[in-house]
Design an enzyme around this catalytic site. Sequence first.
Site, PDB file in Angstrom:
ATOM      1  N   GLU A 297       0.829  -1.217   0.000  1.00 55.98           N
ATOM      2  CA  GLU A 297       0.000   0.000   0.000  1.00 55.98           C
ATOM      3  C   GLU A 297       0.859   1.261   0.000  1.00 55.98           C
ATOM      4  OE1 GLU A 297      -2.544  -0.803   3.374  1.00 55.98           O
ATOM      5  OE2 GLU A 297      -3.959  -1.879   2.121  1.00 55.98           O
ATOM      6  N   ASP A 376      -8.623  -9.063   3.555  1.00 55.70           N
ATOM      7  CA  ASP A 376      -8.400  -8.049   4.581  1.00 55.70           C
ATOM      8  C   ASP A 376      -9.521  -8.012   5.621  1.00 55.70           C
ATOM      9  OD1 ASP A 376      -7.210  -5.985   5.922  1.00 55.70           O
ATOM     10  OD2 ASP A 376      -7.786  -4.421   4.520  1.00 55.70           O
ATOM     11  N   GLU A 404     -12.679  -2.797  12.236  1.00 54.84           N
ATOM     12  CA  GLU A 404     -12.562  -1.973  11.036  1.00 54.84           C
ATOM     13  C   GLU A 404     -13.688  -2.224  10.032  1.00 54.84           C
ATOM     14  OE1 GLU A 404      -8.813  -2.334   9.007  1.00 54.84           O
ATOM     15  OE2 GLU A 404      -9.486  -1.158   7.291  1.00 54.84           O
TER      16      GLU A 404
END
Length: 818
Positions: A297, A376, A404
Amino acid sequence: MLFSGFLVGLFLGLASGEDGSAAWLRYAPLPHASSYNFLPSSIITLNSTKGSPVYTAQQELHRGFRGIFGKTLSNGSSRSRSESIIVGTAHVYQKSYGEFDEAEEIEEDGYFLSTEGPQVLILGQNERGALYGAFDYLSRLAQGKLDAVSYVSNPHASIRWTNEWDNLDGSIERGYAGPSIFFENGFVTDNATRVAKYARLLASIRINGIIVNNVNTNEMLLSPQNIDGLGRLADAMRPYGVQLGISLNFASPQLLGGLGTFDPLDPTVDAWWANITNQIYARVPDMAGYLVKANSEGQPGPLTYNRTLADGANLFARAVKPHGGIIMFRAFVYDHHLNESNWKADRANAAVEFFQDLDGKFDDNVVVQIKYGPIDFQVREPASPLFSSLRNTSTAIELQVTQEYLGQQSHLVCIAPMWKEILEFDLKADNRSSKVKDIVSGERFRRPLGGFAGVVNVGTNATWLGSHLAMSNLYAYGLLAWDPALGAEEILQDWIRLTFGHDQKVIETITDMSMKSWPAYENYTGNLGIQTLMDVLYSHFGPNPASMDNNGWGMWTRADKFSIGMDRTVKNGTGNAGQYSPEVAKVFENVETTPDNLLLWFHHVNYMHSLKSGKTVIQHFYDSHYEGAATAQTLLRQWESLKGKIDSERYEHVLFRQKFQAGHALVWRDSINQFYYNLSEIKDEAGRVGNHPYRIEAEKMTLDSYKSYGVNPFHAASGAQAIVTASNSTIGTATTKVTFESGTYDVAVNYYDLIGGKAQYELHMNNRTIGSAHSFGKSRRVLRRSDALNDGSACLCMWAVSSHRTAEWRLAHDSTGV
Ligand SMILES: *[C@@H]1O[C@H](CO)[C@@H](O)[C@H](O)[C@H]1NC(C)=O
Ligand SMILES: *[C@@H]1O[C@H](CO)[C@@H](O)[C@H](O)[C@H]1NC(C)=O
Ligand SMILES: *[C@@H]1O[C@H](CO)[C@@H](O)[C@H](O)[C@H]1NC(C)=O
Ligand SMILES: *[C@@H]1O[C@H](CO)[C@@H](O)[C@H](O)[C@H]1NC(C)=O
Ligand SMILES: *[C@@H]1O[C@H](CO)[C@@H](O)[C@H](O)[C@H]1NC(C)=O
Ligand SMILES: *[C@@H]1O[C@H](CO)[C@@H](O)[C@H](O)[C@H]1NC(C)=O
Ligand SMILES: *[C@@H]1O[C@H](CO)[C@@H](O)[C@H](O)[C@H]1NC(C)=O
Ligand SMILES: *[C@@H]1O[C@H](CO)[C@@H](O)[C@H](O)[C@H]1NC(C)=O
Ligand SMILES: *[C@@H]1O[C@H](CO)[C@@H](O)[C@H](O)[C@H]1NC(C)=O
Ligand SMILES: *[C@@H]1O[C@H](CO)[C@@H](O)[C@H](O)[C@H]1NC(C)=O
Ligand SMILES: *[C@@H]1O[C@H](CO)[C@@H](O)[C@H](O)[C@H]1NC(C)=O
Ligand SMILES: *[C@@H]1O[C@H](CO)[C@@H](O)[C@H](O)[C@H]1NC(C)=O
């Protein structure tokens, strides 16, 4: 005096609320405590060095006995052995008292606890183990488990760490409980009081390391002032046996050191890391090690210099080796500029592709840290195939305690049942039982290291995670890392007793709410393995299925008018199924044998494809979104049934969250269903989707100081419109006339606050207040004829009493049909 002190404590405990800061270490008075007369009366501590974990254990035992029994223990001497608790390391015990049978069985960090003899024995293999034993004993007492026991408890894995994604400026990436407890304004905090409290909390669940800063790292962490600050943090954590670790920026030699390169094979780079590492160890002699996110990332890494990821990891391994440190190297490496028009492109393949050829090339003190699934932290993923691809490399599993993708602590999602499924998943390497839990312990492939990393992201909020109920996830994380064989429900019930007390109804209700929360969330967010259909580009929170496709992030659904899902087969898709061992691959390769809950993870099918249940994919989508959202309404009612059984502060705090979840679950349900109905044009057999006969759209009401607001994505509000007040300080009204037959109705206002539930409204009928709420409200009202005006209608009016919000109106016959 002592007795009255106990009573006063009890009284205060009930009268004042609890802010959650004590979490599961409340040591609340045990009902009928005075009837227990066989308790020890003194503590013999085998190490009285202040700051040693054994000393901490002694203090904790004093504190626990005062809280639970209102009893002050004396500090015994080795002469007064009977009726005492002896706490210390097995080694010191043997020197003073001689051998005991279990000594051989205790492994590193493990302990022996016996309450069978005239004394209570709490003997650790090391000091940390003794502290764990003391916490275990106190947990038993606090739960009223007073039966005599004698057992050795050893850890399943040596690495049991948390990761905290805290930035130097005090913000926390994916943290939902206020700013950092570790950093502020670019520096390590001066005040480590709360860090010590956190270490205590973690020690009680046998966590032995904290990576204190974000994996996306600022090199200024390594400035002299901050290295000294890290020393302060480590000093605060050490009495609890919790070691400090840090995340590193791979480019630090260039960014901070002024070198022209950060090439891992350049000798000056090597020397720079050795030097800075020595400086850190000079201040933190017991530092656990480094966590590295490289070439992921946008982060720098060895690939910049055409070096392998192993070259990158070993660079750090060499630096910490002389100090006994460990490198956790994240396997979360993938290309985030994938092209969806390539049918074979697949982010899920990345970890195995990047790492499998490096197996055996990592130094012995490197552990590859692998997210539980290939993508993820989604609501449902298969276990990552990388766990069984690396045989000559130590591995750890990365789990996420912070929610998240799981509602960010605004939704109750008890995650332990999901972790259990992953940990028990059998990857069948070489045709042998190869459960994920036995791979990450190091046992299956005979690796020297292994374990668990849990991303927690606690903040300064008194509740630690921003939600009282979310704390069961932190508790379960620690206990599963210690012993993955424990059952999710068993862990949960211990946590409930410690957190909320012994009332059977409280225990049963919170157990039931928690155990159905993950399946419910999966139902109303994204089911059949399609992933959490959230806003993938920014918040990772609310519904936005369209955002998943047509970008490089690779969390695609590939939904079109006719079909949906990722074809991960070998025969026609991305080949991802083939990354598993042949026995597992065979199951996932075949659409018939793939379990329904992973169907769309592995296969691209028509919306009319029949599931094993006999339902079509699209009808299952519709039904489960209705069922999941209905369950979210039930969670609210169940919590409301506990009023009076839980102190008002925690009751109200959770109530607020459950109302939000109930409302947001409806937004999710309608949003996802509307989206796929629009796309597929296939009708809901039950006639619910897109059909809301009792709904009053806010934007169709008469608005004063409110205005219509186009919602993005469109499906997050029915009619694609909501209303917002003209400004943050305006009080607006929205008014409409309704006609109705006499009867009982739920008037539900779907009131969704853009800024996290801070705004409020009042609901009036003919000037009579019939409801008020934060964020989302629903109140059961009898609408009587007398409420009506002459023409048979009534006037419903919503007032904003604090502003900046959007709202929708929904009027419905029953609570789940809104
Ligand atoms: C007592 O604790 C200190 C600090 O943890 C440690 O250095 C020392 O070795 C311990 N002593 C014994 C006899 O275990
Ligand atoms: C026992 O010792 C600890 C520390 O050594 C001290 O804090 C505590 O006050 C002592 N308790 C009693 C009852 O003397
Ligand atoms: C340190 O923080 C704690 C709360 O965590 C607070 O009670 C205490 O007053 C602070 N100490 C200083 C010196 O600011
Ligand atoms: C290590 O770094 C310090 C501080 O930057 C510097 O003074 C020292 O010369 C360095 N030592 C070596 C051997 O490079
Ligand atoms: C990168 O490394 C690989 C393997 O070591 C080698 O084949 C390739 O030529 C290198 N590429 C460059 C640009 O140096
Ligand atoms: C993706 O691939 C297609 C087909 O090869 C191509 O037309 C398109 O430009 C590519 N998109 C991007 C963003 O590279
Ligand atoms: C693993 O290491 C052993 C011993 O070093 C070696 O014999 C074996 O070939 C290695 N296996 C792999 C897959 O690298
Ligand atoms: C903690 O979080 C809750 C919920 O977000 C909030 O109501 C409360 O004000 C926060 N408290 C602190 C001290 O930040
Ligand atoms: C095979 O893959 C192609 C894309 O390359 C896709 O259009 C087609 O639907 C797939 N066929 C089957 C049977 O899944
Ligand atoms: C989830 O949806 C399925 C299918 O509609 C249903 O059978 C199940 O009861 C639901 N579970 C929960 C907790 O909502
Ligand atoms: C309204 O309040 C929100 C949240 O506090 C803030 O982000 C926003 O900038 C404010 N808008 C105006 C126009 O002041
Ligand atoms: C509400 O009260 C105001 C004055 O307080 C009055 O003018 C208005 O007609 C009332 N509305 C209804 C629907 O009764």
